[in-house]
Design an enzyme around this catalytic site. Structure first.
Site, PDB file in Angstrom:
ATOM      1  N   HIS A   1     -14.749  -2.714   5.082  1.00 12.72           N
ATOM      2  CA  HIS A   1     -13.658  -3.427   5.744  1.00 12.72           C
ATOM      3  C   HIS A   1     -14.138  -4.160   6.992  1.00 12.72           C
ATOM      4  O   HIS A   1     -15.085  -3.744   7.656  1.00 12.72           O
ATOM      5  CB  HIS A   1     -12.557  -2.430   6.124  1.00 12.72           C
ATOM      6  CG  HIS A   1     -11.259  -3.079   6.475  1.00 12.72           C
ATOM      7  ND1 HIS A   1     -10.975  -3.524   7.742  1.00 12.72           N
ATOM      8  CD2 HIS A   1     -10.173  -3.378   5.713  1.00 12.72           C
ATOM      9  CE1 HIS A   1      -9.762  -4.063   7.754  1.00 12.72           C
ATOM     10  NE2 HIS A   1      -9.257  -3.989   6.538  1.00 12.72           N
TER      11      HIS A   1
ATOM     12  N   GLU B   1     -16.594   3.464   2.252  1.00 14.43           N
ATOM     13  CA  GLU B   1     -15.169   3.758   2.060  1.00 14.43           C
ATOM     14  C   GLU B   1     -15.023   4.658   0.846  1.00 14.43           C
ATOM     15  O   GLU B   1     -15.805   4.564  -0.106  1.00 14.43           O
ATOM     16  CB  GLU B   1     -14.379   2.462   1.849  1.00 14.43           C
ATOM     17  CG  GLU B   1     -14.389   1.537   3.050  1.00 14.43           C
ATOM     18  CD  GLU B   1     -13.536   0.286   2.829  1.00 14.43           C
ATOM     19  OE1 GLU B   1     -12.494   0.395   2.163  1.00 14.43           O
ATOM     20  OE2 GLU B   1     -13.920  -0.779   3.327  1.00 14.43           O
TER      21      GLU B   1
ATOM     22  N   ASN C   1       0.814  -1.218   0.000  1.00 10.52           N
ATOM     23  CA  ASN C   1       0.000   0.000   0.000  1.00 10.52           C
ATOM     24  C   ASN C   1       0.850   1.272   0.000  1.00 10.52           C
ATOM     25  O   ASN C   1       0.330   2.364   0.249  1.00 10.52           O
ATOM     26  CB  ASN C   1      -0.909   0.019   1.230  1.00 10.52           C
ATOM     27  CG  ASN C   1      -1.923  -1.112   1.216  1.00 10.52           C
ATOM     28  OD1 ASN C   1      -2.470  -1.458   0.183  1.00 10.52           O
ATOM     29  ND2 ASN C   1      -2.166  -1.698   2.377  1.00 10.52           N
TER      30      ASN C   1
ATOM     31  N   SER D   1     -10.909  -1.448  -0.910  1.00 15.66           N
ATOM     32  CA  SER D   1      -9.577  -2.041  -0.947  1.00 15.66           C
ATOM     33  C   SER D   1      -9.447  -3.263  -1.852  1.00 15.66           C
ATOM     34  O   SER D   1      -8.343  -3.603  -2.264  1.00 15.66           O
ATOM     35  CB  SER D   1      -9.130  -2.420   0.471  1.00 15.66           C
ATOM     36  OG  SER D   1     -10.027  -3.365   1.031  1.00 15.66           O
TER      37      SER D   1
ATOM     38  N   HIS E   1      -7.675   4.436   1.824  1.00 16.51           N
ATOM     39  CA  HIS E   1      -6.946   4.304   0.567  1.00 16.51           C
ATOM     40  C   HIS E   1      -6.969   5.572  -0.284  1.00 16.51           C
ATOM     41  O   HIS E   1      -6.553   5.542  -1.447  1.00 16.51           O
ATOM     42  CB  HIS E   1      -7.493   3.119  -0.228  1.00 16.51           C
ATOM     43  CG  HIS E   1      -7.185   1.796   0.396  1.00 16.51           C
ATOM     44  ND1 HIS E   1      -5.991   1.136   0.204  1.00 16.51           N
ATOM     45  CD2 HIS E   1      -7.912   1.022   1.243  1.00 16.51           C
ATOM     46  CE1 HIS E   1      -5.996   0.002   0.884  1.00 16.51           C
ATOM     47  NE2 HIS E   1      -7.140  -0.089   1.526  1.00 16.51           N
TER      48      HIS E   1
ATOM     49  N   ASP F   1     -14.557   5.962   5.543  1.00 18.36           N
ATOM     50  CA  ASP F   1     -13.192   5.498   5.786  1.00 18.36           C
ATOM     51  C   ASP F   1     -12.338   5.921   4.600  1.00 18.36           C
ATOM     52  O   ASP F   1     -12.546   5.450   3.478  1.00 18.36           O
ATOM     53  CB  ASP F   1     -13.199   3.973   5.955  1.00 18.36           C
ATOM     54  CG  ASP F   1     -11.820   3.404   6.268  1.00 18.36           C
ATOM     55  OD1 ASP F   1     -10.834   4.161   6.199  1.00 18.36           O
ATOM     56  OD2 ASP F   1     -11.727   2.204   6.556  1.00 18.36           O
TER      57      ASP F   1
ATOM     58  N   LYS G   1      -0.609   3.572   4.915  1.00 18.65           N
ATOM     59  CA  LYS G   1      -0.670   3.233   3.487  1.00 18.65           C
ATOM     60  C   LYS G   1       0.121   4.277   2.706  1.00 18.65           C
ATOM     61  O   LYS G   1       1.334   4.275   2.743  1.00 18.65           O
ATOM     62  CB  LYS G   1      -2.131   3.096   3.056  1.00 18.65           C
ATOM     63  CG  LYS G   1      -2.819   1.927   3.770  1.00 18.65           C
ATOM     64  CD  LYS G   1      -4.261   1.790   3.405  1.00 18.65           C
ATOM     65  CE  LYS G   1      -4.867   0.521   3.986  1.00 18.65           C
ATOM     66  NZ  LYS G   1      -4.848   0.472   5.465  1.00 18.65           N
TER      67      LYS G   1
END
Length: 385
Positions: free
Chosen positions: A129, A170, A40, A174, A202, A199, A233
């Site tokens: 997640h 998110e 990541n 992911s 990423h 979230d 990440k």
């Protein structure tokens, strides 16, 4: 009569054997010498010598830093540096308040377990997640999933909600690498008085000025109840924070058990987070460099796979690119062949993803050269044929 009991070691071995037979037994291994298409570290900050020098210089000048935090923030673990960092992060992420956590997993666990209460409702995307699902379970609130990025299904679940309502998504998912339709999610959530939690794991560092993430890049931050940012990440270090109102910050300090009862981040991590953002701000061109790598990969992989009907490339404009190749054993074998060609690519197996949606997951980075990207594409296409 005393019931016969199976030895606990037998139980563990039996479960492990079952997983092995299903083709999804996990194991730890290193991959030295392979070209990185798995981590990541999207912006290359984890391996940045310049950032390392900045961190080392900061920790060696002036004040003597302890090796550890020595306790929770509510006991001996609070420092002026931690509070200054939280003020700084609140500024970066355009929020009234920010609260540090030891990881993104812990932050999500804390937020979802502390804020929603019994008889409230949590509705989350089916691809969310695991830590959010675990936090929701601990909250004792009613829980529903909605089909991935499906606004109609979200609204149908909202009609069934009671109490305070929380919709959790998110920014970038992911496993698929796609974005949530945030503006539309906010619109439908507002219709039912629901609070949105996002979230940003990423997207932290990758999007927005100063790396402020997806929501800020769309100027939607003021419409969101809580945002979670992680630093392990793209930021290349460790830790996380939750941002939102000052009352949310105060509430978490008082009611979030993962915050109250754990040792704080060590001083070195506090410095590392601050210096990581400082380094990114001085090198914002890294964002556009990553975009160039993503565009190049997408154009080339689509061209190379256009005649292969056995695989499906998930549409993604993020650094996470996934190729569906069903079957745990099949996708494991393909990943092994790619590894043997010198590229670190990992298979994602069920039950991490749904059965039939097993995949190769490739992560792109600023330090991946054009030649390396061409190489992994050719190796992947050859292994899939």
């Amino acid at each position: 009569m005393i019931r016969d009991k199976m030895d606990i070691e037998e139980i563990l071995l039996k479960r492990l054997k079952k997983r092995e037979n299903q083709g999804n037994l996990r194991d730890l291994y290193t991959s030295q010498g392979l070209v990185d298409f798995v981590s990541n570290d999207y912006l290359g900050l984890a391996r940045s010598v310049e950032l390392q020098s900045r961190i080392n210089r900061k920790t060696s000048e002036g004040k003597q830093f302890l090796n550890g935090a020595t306790g929770s923030r509510l006991l001996s673990g609070n420092t002026r540096e931690a509070e200054d960092l939280e003020s700084y992060l609140a500024h970066v992420f355009r929020a009234p308040g920010a609260l540090l956590f030891n990881s993104g997993y812990v932050a999500n666990l804390a937020l979802l377990s502390a804020v929603p209460q019994k008889n409230d409702t949590i509705i989350y995307d089916e691809y969310i997640h695991a830590c959010i699902k675990e936090g929701a379970r601990l909250s004792l609130a009613n829980r529903f999933t909605f089909r991935h990025n499906d606004l109609n299904d979200l609204e149908s679940k909202l009609t069934k909600a009671s109490g305070s309502i929380f919709v959790v998504v998110e920014s970038v998912y992911s496993m698929d690498g796609d974005f949530c339709p945030l503006e539309a999610i906010l619109e439908v959530s507002k219709k039912y008085g629901a609070n949105v939690i996002i979230d940003e794991a990423h997207s932290t560092g990758i999007l927005g000025e100063r790396g402020c993430g997806f929501a800020c890049s769309m100027n939607l931050e003021n419409e969101i109840f809580a945002r979670v940012y992680t630093f392990g990440k793209a930021m290349g270090v460790h830790g996380a924070c939750i941002v939102g109102s000052k009352s949310l910050r105060d509430y978490l300090i008082n009611f979030a058990r993962p915050f109250i009862y754990t040792t704080a981040l060590p001083p070195h991590s506090i410095v590392a987070i601050r210096e990581s953002f400082g380094y990114l701000i001085d090198n914002m061109s890294l964002q556009s460099e990553l975009e160039q790598r993503i565009t190049f990969f997408k154009n080339r992989i689509k061209e190379e796979l256009k005649d292969n009907r056995d695989v499906r490339l998930i549409e993604s404009s993020s650094a996470i690119q996934a190729i569906i190749y069903p079957g745990n054993k099949r996708v494991r074998q393909v990943a092994k062949q790619i590894n043997e060609q010198g590229f670190d690519v990992r298979p994602i197996l069920s039950p991490t993803v749904k059965e039939g949606a097993e995949r190769l997951r490739l992560c792109l980075h600023t330090y991946n050269t054009t030649e390396q990207i061409e190489g992994v594409i050719k190796s992947t296409v050859k292994s899939l044929s």
